[in-house]
Motif scaffolding. Structure first.
Motif, PDB file in Angstrom:
ATOM      1  N   MET B 430     -36.025 -14.760   3.007  1.00  0.00           N
ATOM      2  CA  MET B 430     -35.731 -13.939   1.825  1.00  0.00           C
ATOM      3  C   MET B 430     -36.997 -13.554   1.083  1.00  0.00           C
ATOM      4  N   TYR B 431     -37.943 -14.486   1.010  1.00  0.00           N
ATOM      5  CA  TYR B 431     -39.086 -14.268   0.123  1.00  0.00           C
ATOM      6  C   TYR B 431     -40.335 -13.793   0.846  1.00  0.00           C
ATOM      7  N   PHE B 432     -40.547 -14.235   2.094  1.00  0.00           N
ATOM      8  CA  PHE B 432     -41.831 -13.952   2.725  1.00  0.00           C
ATOM      9  C   PHE B 432     -41.771 -12.768   3.677  1.00  0.00           C
ATOM     10  N   ASP B 433     -40.590 -12.415   4.141  1.00  0.00           N
ATOM     11  CA  ASP B 433     -40.512 -11.371   5.167  1.00  0.00           C
ATOM     12  C   ASP B 433     -40.132 -10.030   4.545  1.00  0.00           C
ATOM     13  N   ALA B 434     -40.422  -8.984   5.297  1.00  0.00           N
ATOM     14  CA  ALA B 434     -40.056  -7.652   4.827  1.00  0.00           C
ATOM     15  C   ALA B 434     -38.617  -7.370   5.234  1.00  0.00           C
ATOM     16  N   PRO B 435     -37.872  -6.647   4.409  1.00  0.00           N
ATOM     17  CA  PRO B 435     -36.477  -6.380   4.753  1.00  0.00           C
ATOM     18  C   PRO B 435     -36.333  -5.499   5.989  1.00  0.00           C
ATOM     19  N   GLU B 436     -35.237  -5.707   6.715  1.00  0.00           N
ATOM     20  CA  GLU B 436     -34.986  -4.875   7.902  1.00  0.00           C
ATOM     21  C   GLU B 436     -34.275  -3.588   7.519  1.00  0.00           C
ATOM     22  N   SER B 437     -33.420  -3.665   6.511  1.00  0.00           N
ATOM     23  CA  SER B 437     -32.768  -2.436   6.077  1.00  0.00           C
ATOM     24  C   SER B 437     -32.946  -2.321   4.570  1.00  0.00           C
ATOM     25  N   HIS B 438     -33.007  -1.110   4.096  1.00  0.00           N
ATOM     26  CA  HIS B 438     -33.175  -0.914   2.662  1.00  0.00           C
ATOM     27  C   HIS B 438     -31.905  -0.406   2.019  1.00  0.00           C
ATOM     28  N   GLU B 439     -30.815  -0.541   2.757  1.00  0.00           N
ATOM     29  CA  GLU B 439     -29.554  -0.069   2.225  1.00  0.00           C
ATOM     30  C   GLU B 439     -29.226  -0.808   0.919  1.00  0.00           C
ATOM     31  N   PRO B 440     -28.844  -0.069  -0.114  1.00  0.00           N
ATOM     32  CA  PRO B 440     -28.565  -0.748  -1.383  1.00  0.00           C
ATOM     33  C   PRO B 440     -27.403  -1.721  -1.214  1.00  0.00           C
ATOM     34  N   ILE B 441     -27.460  -2.809  -1.975  1.00  0.00           N
ATOM     35  CA  ILE B 441     -26.412  -3.812  -1.886  1.00  0.00           C
ATOM     36  C   ILE B 441     -25.331  -3.471  -2.900  1.00  0.00           C
ATOM     37  N   ALA B 442     -24.144  -3.128  -2.398  1.00  0.00           N
ATOM     38  CA  ALA B 442     -23.042  -2.789  -3.299  1.00  0.00           C
ATOM     39  C   ALA B 442     -22.232  -4.050  -3.550  1.00  0.00           C
ATOM     40  N   VAL B 443     -22.306  -4.534  -4.750  1.00  0.00           N
ATOM     41  CA  VAL B 443     -21.630  -5.788  -5.077  1.00  0.00           C
ATOM     42  C   VAL B 443     -20.614  -5.522  -6.165  1.00  0.00           C
ATOM     43  N   GLY B 444     -19.409  -6.006  -5.950  1.00  0.00           N
ATOM     44  CA  GLY B 444     -18.400  -5.889  -6.992  1.00  0.00           C
ATOM     45  C   GLY B 444     -18.805  -6.705  -8.209  1.00  0.00           C
TER      46      GLY B 444
END
Lengths: 496, 483
Positions: B430-444
């Motif tokens: 979560m903290y050290f790696d780069a994200p694989e997708s940049h899709e926004p997180i849709a959270v209720g």
């Protein structure tokens, strides 16, 4: 406590609260605000610790500024804080370094500024908690909590191999801590249901249990110090950590381990400490001599200073386990001095790294031509690291060697070689980096220190020289506590 | 024992049963678009249950229905926590199930039936009621795992779960019948007395005990009876995994203490030895195998196995310390497990399950707050202070040391160290790696709020764990009549 004002609690929680505030400034759009908030928090954090020194009564070994509240009544765990002559200086040292670390990361840290600054502030509060905790569980909570921000600092802002270093750092230290936890729980049951460290000091324990407890504590503290042979995480962590991380690691976190020996191992299991002191002295001397030689061979400046730290900390543990006043006071002074000097050296390397993005000694040469002011400061700290009289580095080493002569001439002889090796590796590095002709066009383009950096180094230079020329303000505070500790350790705690 | 006392002590169960039947019928009349009504009814039912449980609380231990049923402080506390866990489970899974077309009346009704089973288990004072509760829980869970009909992996998981679960039930029944044969009763207190003072055949008792412990181990999912756990956790839709991995652990704790402590206390020297083997093997296999997993749900399955091993350590240590710490551990585990599976569901989208390690890469850059919550949960599972997971481990270790098993405590912390590695790996991703997708997180909003409460609860309970610890210790003390 003066006028009922909980100074220690404020010293712990003020940086943590500011840290949370800094974190809440969010993403890098508010970076400047995060920096200013962090600086304000860290300076305030240092200011509130000053009464701990000015109000400290030096002629007693009793705990002072004590705060005691119920915390977890089921296990009679208390929120119990206090300082004595051994711990008070480390609290000041911790608070002193936090503003410097914030300043050192002012421009260099560009990504996730709020998280960086916030982590350091929170860690500063936690480390003060480690030094002030008088309840074993409270101590353990602070001790372990320290790992989380440091893990993130190394892992997020570190160098190329940062993930490996962060995980290694975490697991190494957790191994030691967990064994210590079992030992603490055992002591809780032996002491008839108290987690107070001061109660632990009075519990009678049979010899075989003492040895096992000593070993459990040894794993926890030796990993942090770090002592040979469990030192291998340190060069990795240092090399990969950002400058601020290295400074905190070297200046404060290593001291936590040594402090643990004084607060836990020696007073709780004195018989085992005496019994195993030969092993401890041997490991310390190996660290001093062998690691000193290893430092000589390093081509990476940060690794060199990291190994030099291990070697200097060998001095500290040597001073503890020869069981006399010179040795122990010298070791404590050495810890404080090493905090200033190694912190300053890592900041120096940070200054170079920010400009050149290299830590290799071979990439430098002739820096004095382009950065004369920096070269002067670096010179002072390098001299202090090799223990030149007149700098803080001399006082502690001299006293430890004096103490070692009393214990055994050959201990002192082996330890004194550090005066040669220390000078050799530090000054040789200095010569290759600073002197000579300008090595390449990168060096030719270097700019000298700016005001911010000058301020940091001036503060440190004054401290290093001041402590070297007039160490009394430091030693008088610890004198009574150290003597009482030695008296306590000399008494057997075997059950009758 | 008059009728009124009987009804009062089982008030919550009766109310729940009535409400489930009502919801079942009401749901027939509701269109899919109005399914929220069913959901709200379920939440109201849970609220009603908690009011009744609090309202009908009596000091001391009340036996009802010819001693089939017991109402004591431990059962009330565990039931209240069960309602809370179920309610959280419903909130977490609403959005996840809706986008997958699984948010149906069956789901809610089966979940409530499963809860009824748990409540019966928690309050059972008789081998028969224990068994009835367990079967009601298990059968509902089998059906829920299979609810996603068109998923081959879910069907396979349901099949495995059913076959192995049936086998375990068989073992349990067989063991119970032997104990019945030896003691002449199925009532826990009578069995205990018969063993203590009677002339029950020792061989038969121990033989029965082995079967009962094996059945119990199957249901708890501890080594060597753990093989179903990873497959079921992995195959079931995450909402069902969350249900299996949360509230039933409370019931399982109650089940284990009722049988072993209330029923078979005189055989303690036999079963504590068995539990040592089960616990150490679970911590070893669970923690080591979890390292090799790339699927998060499988990893949590192995982590559950290791946690259940830790829970057994508390049970085998005995006394208020032991059982109290075990109960505390179960409660804390449920809290962490809800958060962890909740996070997987939060990050999942339509047609995408965020259940591999890579899906957590760079979460700190996508959503620092969610990453921080997950960080708290992971450090809590690893047992690092200042999170509550530390105190769970701490109190169990304290009980183990007090019982004189210092080497067991050392083994436990060494396996925790191994366990720390894979929790740390998630933090690292979560903290050290780069994200694989940049899709926004849709959270209720409801589940975002809940995950925040959940994560912060892990931290706050870590700063002030005393109250919850005391509640667990006191309820165990009062209910098991320990001193």
């Amino acid at each position: 406590m003066i006028f009922g004002f909980p100074i220690i609690s404020v010293a712990i929680w003020l940086p943590i609260i500011f840290g949370v505030l800094v974190l809440s400034t969010g993403d890098d759009k508010n970076a400047q605000m995060a920096r200013i908030l962090a600086l304000v928090g860290s300076v305030l954090g240092f200011l509130v610790t000053i009464p701990l020194y000015t109000g400290f009564v030096a002629d007693t070994s009793e705990m002072q500024f004590v705060e005691m509240h119920d915390w977890i009544t089921r296990f009679s765990i208390h929120y119990h804080l206090g300082v004595d002559g051994i711990s008070v200086l480390f609290i000041l040292l911790t608070a002193f370094f936090t503003p410097l670390v914030v300043l050192a990361g002012w421009q260099v840290i560009e990504k996730r500024v709020a998280q960086y600054m916030g982590s350091f502030l929170i860690m500063s509060g936690i480390m003060i908690g480690v030094f002030a905790a008088l309840d074993a569980v409270l101590f353990y909570v602070f001790w372990e909590a320290m790992l989380i921000p440091m893990f993130l600092i190394i892992g997020i802002w570190g160098g190329a191999n940062r993930v490996y270093a962060a995980v290694k750092f975490f697991l190494y230290t957790l191994l030691g801590s967990l064994l210590m936890l079992v030992a603490l729980i055992y002591l809780y049951n032996q002491s008839g249901g108290s987690f107070s460290i001061l109660d632990f000091h009075q519990v009678a324990i049979p010899m075989n249990a003492q040895i096992l407890i000593f070993i459990a504590f040894f794993f926890a503290f030796a990993v942090k110090v770090p002592m040979f042979p469990v030192h291998t995480w340190l060069p990795d962590a240092h090399v990969e950590a950002p400058t601020g991380g290295s400074v905190v690691l070297a200046a404060i976190m290593l001291k936590v381990g040594a402090y643990g020996f004084l607060r836990f191992s020696m007073p709780i299991v004195p018989d085992a400490s005496h019994y195993l002191s030969g092993v401890m002295i041997a490991l310390s001397l190996i660290a001093v001599v062998y690691i000193g030689l290893v430092a000589l061979m390093q081509s990476d400046m940060k690794k060199l200073v990291a190994y030099s730290s291990i070697s200097h900390m060998g001095f500290v543990t040597l001073g503890f386990f020869i069981f006399n006043a010179y040795g122990m006071e010298g070791a404590l002074l050495q810890m404080i001095s090493h905090g200033f000097v190694s912190g300053a050296l890592f900041l120096c390397i940070g200054v170079l790294y920010d400009r050149m993005h290299s830590r290799k000694i071979a990439d430098y040469g002739g820096v004095a031509n382009t950065m004369p002011v920096f070269a002067a400061f670096f010179m002072l700290f390098a001299m202090a690291n090799s223990g030149l009289p007149g700098t803080s580095g001399f006082v502690g080493e001299f006293m430890v060697i004096l103490g070692a002569v009393k214990a055994n001439f050959w201990y002192a002889f082996a330890a004194a070689t550090t005066l040669i090796f220390g000078a050799a590796y530090t000054l040789w590095m200095y010569k290759r980096v600073i002197f000579g002709a300008v090595a390449n066009h990168h060096v030719a383009e270097l700019t000298d220190l700016n005001m911010r950096e000058k301020l940091i180094f001036a503060v440190l230079a004054v401290t290093v020289l001041g402590m070297g020329l007039y160490p009394l303000p430091f030693s008088e505070v610890m004198h009574v506590s150290v003597n009482d500790l030695l008296v306590h350790v000399a008494r057997s705690k075997l059950p009758l | 024992m008059d009728l009124m006392t009987n009804w009062m002590s089982a008030g919550a169960e009766i109310f729940l049963l009535v409400m489930v039947c009502a919801i079942l019928i009401a749901d027939l009349l509701i269109k899919q678009s109005g399914r929220l009504v069913t959901y709200m009814l379920a939440q109201i039912t849970l609220l009603g249950c908690s009011l009744i449980t609090v309202g009908t609380h009596e000091n001391g231990v009340v036996y009802a229905f010819h001693n089939l049923f017991v109402d004591d402080l431990m059962s009330d506390v565990l039931k209240l926590l069960t309602y809370l866990a179920m309610s959280m489970m419903l909130v977490y899974s609403r959005q996840y199930l809706t986008v997958r077309g699984l948010f149906t009346g069956e789901f809610i009704v089966l979940a409530l039936f499963a809860m009824l089973g748990m409540m019966v288990m928690i309050s059972a004072n008789h081998f028969l009621s224990l068994y009835l509760g367990l079967e009601l829980l298990s059968l509902s869970l089998y059906a829920m795992v299979a609810l996603q009909r068109d998923s081959a992996i879910a069907t396979e998981a349901a099949m495995k779960y059913f076959v192995l679960g049936a086998l375990a039930s068989g073992l349990l029944l067989y063991g119970m019948s032997m104990l019945y044969g030896a003691t002449g009763s199925l009532e826990l207190g009578v069995v205990s007395n018969a063993i203590q003072y009677g002339v029950a055949d020792k061989n038969l008792l121990v033989f029965g005990l082995v079967f009962v412990v094996s059945g119990l181990a199957f249901k708890l999912g501890v080594v060597p009876f753990h093989m179903w756990v990873p497959d079921v956790y992995h195959g079931a839709p995450t909402a069902m995994t969350m249900l299996i991995g949360s509230a039933p652990k409370l019931a399982a704790f109650a089940f284990a203490t009722r049988i072993l402590v209330e029923g078979l206390q005189p055989l303690v020297q036999h079963w504590s030895g068995m539990l040592i083997i089960l616990a150490v093997a679970s911590m070893a296999i669970g923690n080591i195998t979890a390292i090799a997993q790339t699927n998060l749900k499988r990893m949590f399955a192995y982590s559950t196995i290791a946690h259940m091993g830790f829970l057994l350590l508390g049970l085998l240590s005995g006394g208020v310390e032991g059982y109290g710490s075990s109960m505390f551990y179960a409660v804390v585990y449920v809290l962490m497990s809800l958060g962890a599976f909740g996070m997987i569901m939060l990050l999942s989208r339509v047609g995408f399950e965020a259940d591999t390690l890579n899906d957590f890469k760079g979460l700190n850059q996508r959503s620092p707050w969610l990453a921080f919550m997950m960080l708290l949960l992971m450090f809590s599972m690893a047992g690092v202070p200042p999170t509550v997971g530390f105190y769970a481990k701490f109190s169990v270790l304290n009980a183990v040391v007090q019982a004189g098993h210092i080497w067991l405590a050392v083994a436990a912390v060494m396996f925790s160290l191994i366990g720390a590695f894979y929790y740390l790996r998630i933090v690292k991703l979560m903290y050290f790696d780069a994200p694989e997708s940049h899709e926004p997180i849709a959270v209720g909003q409801d589940s975002a709020l809940l995950i925040s409460v959940n994560g912060l609860a892990v931290l706050l309970l870590g700063l002030l764990p005393g109250a919850l610890m005391s509640v667990c210790a006191v309820s165990v003390q009062q209910s098991l009549l320990l001193h």
